[in-house]
Design an enzyme around this catalytic site. Structure first.
Site, PDB file in Angstrom:
ATOM      1  N   ASN A 200     -62.106 -15.138  -9.473  1.00 39.00           N
ATOM      2  CA  ASN A 200     -62.585 -14.347 -10.610  1.00 39.00           C
ATOM      3  C   ASN A 200     -64.100 -14.471 -10.818  1.00 39.00           C
ATOM      4  O   ASN A 200     -64.630 -13.968 -11.806  1.00 39.00           O
ATOM      5  CB  ASN A 200     -61.823 -14.714 -11.888  1.00 39.00           C
ATOM      6  CG  ASN A 200     -62.027 -16.162 -12.303  1.00 39.00           C
ATOM      7  OD1 ASN A 200     -62.738 -16.912 -11.631  1.00 39.00           O
ATOM      8  ND2 ASN A 200     -61.411 -16.560 -13.396  1.00 39.00           N
ATOM      9  N   HIS A 201     -64.787 -15.143  -9.924  1.00 36.79           N
ATOM     10  CA  HIS A 201     -66.237 -15.273 -10.080  1.00 36.79           C
ATOM     11  C   HIS A 201     -66.938 -13.971  -9.698  1.00 36.79           C
ATOM     12  O   HIS A 201     -66.463 -13.236  -8.844  1.00 36.79           O
ATOM     13  CB  HIS A 201     -66.758 -16.442  -9.235  1.00 36.79           C
ATOM     14  CG  HIS A 201     -66.226 -17.758  -9.715  1.00 36.79           C
ATOM     15  ND1 HIS A 201     -66.139 -18.869  -8.928  1.00 36.79           N
ATOM     16  CD2 HIS A 201     -65.740 -18.098 -10.924  1.00 36.79           C
ATOM     17  CE1 HIS A 201     -65.618 -19.859  -9.646  1.00 36.79           C
ATOM     18  NE2 HIS A 201     -65.360 -19.417 -10.853  1.00 36.79           N
ATOM     19  N   LEU A 203     -70.897 -11.498 -10.031  1.00 32.33           N
ATOM     20  CA  LEU A 203     -72.265 -11.230 -10.471  1.00 32.33           C
ATOM     21  C   LEU A 203     -72.256  -9.762 -10.859  1.00 32.33           C
ATOM     22  O   LEU A 203     -71.869  -8.916 -10.055  1.00 32.33           O
ATOM     23  CB  LEU A 203     -73.222 -11.484  -9.300  1.00 32.33           C
ATOM     24  CG  LEU A 203     -74.619 -10.885  -9.370  1.00 32.33           C
ATOM     25  CD1 LEU A 203     -75.392 -11.416 -10.554  1.00 32.33           C
ATOM     26  CD2 LEU A 203     -75.371 -11.201  -8.092  1.00 32.33           C
ATOM     27  N   HIS A 322     -67.573 -23.126 -19.671  1.00 30.21           N
ATOM     28  CA  HIS A 322     -66.265 -23.099 -20.348  1.00 30.21           C
ATOM     29  C   HIS A 322     -65.200 -24.034 -19.766  1.00 30.21           C
ATOM     30  O   HIS A 322     -64.037 -23.916 -20.135  1.00 30.21           O
ATOM     31  CB  HIS A 322     -65.747 -21.663 -20.532  1.00 30.21           C
ATOM     32  CG  HIS A 322     -65.808 -20.785 -19.321  1.00 30.21           C
ATOM     33  ND1 HIS A 322     -66.326 -19.504 -19.366  1.00 30.21           N
ATOM     34  CD2 HIS A 322     -65.423 -20.987 -18.069  1.00 30.21           C
ATOM     35  CE1 HIS A 322     -66.245 -18.967 -18.165  1.00 30.21           C
ATOM     36  NE2 HIS A 322     -65.703 -19.835 -17.362  1.00 30.21           N
ATOM     37  N   MET A 374     -63.994  -6.239 -13.775  1.00 28.72           N
ATOM     38  CA  MET A 374     -65.015  -5.333 -13.236  1.00 28.72           C
ATOM     39  C   MET A 374     -64.790  -3.886 -13.672  1.00 28.72           C
ATOM     40  O   MET A 374     -65.683  -3.065 -13.536  1.00 28.72           O
ATOM     41  CB  MET A 374     -65.069  -5.447 -11.716  1.00 28.72           C
ATOM     42  CG  MET A 374     -63.728  -5.343 -11.052  1.00 28.72           C
ATOM     43  SD  MET A 374     -63.823  -5.931  -9.356  1.00 28.72           S
ATOM     44  CE  MET A 374     -62.084  -6.072  -8.985  1.00 28.72           C
ATOM     45  N   HIS A 397     -62.904 -17.273 -23.693  1.00 26.00           N
ATOM     46  CA  HIS A 397     -63.847 -17.262 -22.574  1.00 26.00           C
ATOM     47  C   HIS A 397     -63.719 -16.056 -21.669  1.00 26.00           C
ATOM     48  O   HIS A 397     -64.591 -15.800 -20.864  1.00 26.00           O
ATOM     49  CB  HIS A 397     -63.737 -18.554 -21.767  1.00 26.00           C
ATOM     50  CG  HIS A 397     -62.680 -18.534 -20.699  1.00 26.00           C
ATOM     51  ND1 HIS A 397     -61.366 -18.218 -20.942  1.00 26.00           N
ATOM     52  CD2 HIS A 397     -62.751 -18.786 -19.366  1.00 26.00           C
ATOM     53  CE1 HIS A 397     -60.680 -18.294 -19.812  1.00 26.00           C
ATOM     54  NE2 HIS A 397     -61.487 -18.633 -18.844  1.00 26.00           N
TER      55      HIS A 397
END
Lengths: 474, 139
Positions: A200-201, A203, A322, A374, A397
């Site tokens: 789930n990371h 940019l 978090h 996204m 979060h």
């Protein structure tokens, strides 16, 4: 979750009265539909956490709570200094968090070059399985990084001093103990600085689509139509390895410390024990690793903008972690106490006037950065005065998954997800189509409902809504 | 039932299970389940062998150690494994994993694994007389 197990205290507050070996009540903050949709395991985990020695106040679950390991993800629990610290209460990805950068750009400036910017960001920021960063750390540099966090990164040239003022703990959590981090953990991190990771990371380049609270948004530097950049990642392999190793130490020694574990994943150690102190030192080194990592990625993002949109002025708006355990003062039962606050998938949300906030944000409260998916939206909220007594100044979060990766993979196709997002104006650069399908926006809860519940419960208040324009995934 | 592996849905992460006639076979199958979280098993060639050793106070903790040793080797060597061999001796495991360097174009890895957890951790004989070894892995 079966509502019959809970007492409804208000529209957004549900209480699990203490029974059996629970030392404090459980408190779940969510709307009725969100609570209904929560897995029964969340209830079980909230109850289990409430049995741990030294817990104060309550075992809390945030509106995005879902089934975790040991603690629910979205769990908050604070312990007295004579209580315990739990590796499972922090999680494997120590200090995973979100930072958001202001760009000084308007939407039109980015929509002229969306593909160029997306490609440049994806080229500069390593992401995905097996990716390596451009930085190799020697043993000495590794220890300096683990001790210094984002401060170390700025000293190395990856950012400016102003970035540190906008990071929790000024970019460096004190009392980190690099010596307590194993050689294996350090080895796992040697080539991973400045990498985003996977899952789930992300940019994202985002636009401010809605402002809910004008004065707060103005203080935060957020205007309608502004472009911002958000980075979501954590302490990479080093944090994962620390989590793995200490979980085992804590599980094996719990009985020796006189701790009865309802679930082995709740593995913990007395704060005052040797193991507890060693974990705290290693975990803090993990926090610094995450802060340094997000700082380095910030530098890579700045380089990308310099290349494509040199008019951009990227300044750090705020950085939140978090997955942490932090020593904080809170008022419980009318008394100020120093507590070890575990937030596992929960964001610290100090209210207005808190001395740890940068002076220019202090009147508003701590920015709370809530990552969405996204295809939907992310949110900026602000800590409230009420949050202190409600949840030890903690808020949600993220969206929280509504569906397993397995189920998402059966339902969606990565290529189609990418096309649909592109039609909706989101440029996606992903290393893996399967990963994209597993992260499909539909696999998550409605992030809007989550922040509405956090706002309604008074944990934090809505300031602005951010819509993705570009998304780089692992 | 013959040896096989399974993925079990979990809200945020993935449950993996290995099934076999012996503890060793169940552990080996769980290795395959672990790899399958990341990549399509059929794409992995056995080009290189890596030796793994671990020790733990009981069989279930040993199972998690085995998976975490594989996670570590995959992360630091940038490898994926598609074949496993496990020997158990009391609470000690010696094993080997065969695989190759991650090739993004061929493997399309979906997600990296952060670690194996104690959630849903169980190593036991099921009603069919098979050994089942499983837990949730954090991704």
């Amino acid at each position: 979750m079966d509502l019959a197990l809970l007492e409804r205290a208000s529209e957004f507050k549900w209480v699990v009265p203490p029974t059996g070996s629970m030392r404090v009540p459980g408190v779940i903050y969510a709307s009725e539909p969100l609570v209904r949709d929560m897995d029964h395991k969340v209830y079980q985990q909230v109850v289990n956490v409430a049995t741990l020695p030294g817990i104060e106040g309550a075992s809390y679950a945030m509106p995005d709570a879902h089934w975790g390991y040991g603690f629910p993800i979205g769990g908050v629990a604070a312990f007295r200094p004579d209580g315990v610290v739990s590796g499972g209460g922090v999680g494997f990805d120590i200090s995973c968090g979100v930072r958001t950068l202001l760009t000084g750009l308007a939407v039109e400036q980015v929509t002229r070059v969306p593909d160029e910017l997306a490609t440049e960001l994806a080229r500069r920021v390593p992401a995905g399985v097996g990716s390596r960063g451009g930085i190799h750390l020697s043993a000495k540099q590794m220890n300096a990084m683990l001790k210094g966090g984002a401060q170390w990164a700025v000293e190395q040239g990856y950012g400016v001093a102003e970035d540190l003022a906008r990071t929790e703990e000024q970019g460096c959590i004190p009392a980190a103990a690099p010596d307590e981090v194993s050689a294996l953990a350090k080895r796992r991190q040697e080539d991973e600085m400045g990498t985003l990771g996977s899952g789930n990371h992300y940019l994202e380049v985002q636009r401010v689509e809605t402002v809910y609270d004008e004065p707060a948004a103005a203080a935060f530097g957020l205007r309608l139509g502004d472009v911002v950049v958000s980075i979501h990642c954590g302490s990479r392999g080093l944090g994962h390895q620390i989590g793995t190793e200490f979980l085992k130490h804590m599980a094996v020694t719990a009985a020796r410390h006189g701790i009865e574990l309802p679930d082995r994943e709740l593995a913990c150690a007395p704060i005052q024990s040797e193991l507890g102190q060693r974990y705290l030192g290693a975990m803090r080194a993990g926090v610094n690793c995450a802060l340094a990592n997000r700082q380095i990625i910030t530098h890579l993002v700045r380089q990308s903008f310099d290349q494509v949109l040199p008019a951009a002025q990227l300044s750090l708006f705020y950085d939140v972690s978090h997955n942490t355990c932090k020593v904080e003062d809170h008022v419980v039962d009318g008394e100020r106490r120093t507590l070890y606050v575990h937030r596992k998938g929960a964001t610290r949300a100090f209210g207005p006037g808190h001395p740890d906030l940068p002076p220019e944000l202090r009147a508003v409260g701590q920015p709370v950065l809530v990552g969405g998916t996204m295809g939907t939206a992310s949110y900026v909220l602000a800590g409230t005065a009420a949050g202190e007594s409600q949840s030890l100044s903690s808020s949600c979060h993220g969206a929280g998954r509504a569906m397993s990766r397995h189920a998402a993979l059966r339902r969606w196709d990565g290529r189609r997800i990418r096309e649909e997002l592109s039609r909706g104006g989101v440029r996606v650069r992903a290393r893996s189509l399967r990963g994209l399908a597993e992260e499909a926006p539909g696999a998550y809860k409605d992030v809007g409902a989550v922040v509405d519940a956090a706002d309604g419960a008074g944990l934090s208040r809505k300031v602005a809504r951010l819509i993705p324009m570009i998304c780089v995934k692992g | 039932m013959s040896k096989h592996w399974e993925h079990v849905p979990h809200d945020a992460d993935v449950g993996i299970v290995g099934v076999g006639a012996s503890r060793e076979e169940a552990f080996e199958q769980a290795g395959l389940a672990l790899t399958a979280v990341m990549v399509d098993l059929e794409t992995v060639r056995s080009l290189e062998a890596v030796a793994v050793e671990c020790e733990a106070p009981d069989l279930e903790l040993l199972f998690v150690d085995w998976l975490n040793a594989l996670v570590y080797e995959m992360a630091t060597r940038r490898m994926v494994f598609g074949q496993f061999e496990v020997h158990l001796d009391d609470n000690r495991l010696t094993g080997r994993a065969w695989g190759e360097r991650v090739d993004l174009r061929r493997h399309h890895p979906a997600v990296e694994i952060k670690g194996a957890t104690y959630t849903e951790l169980k190593v036991a004989i099921d009603q069919d007389g098979d050994w089942r070894a499983g837990c949730v892995v954090d991704v």
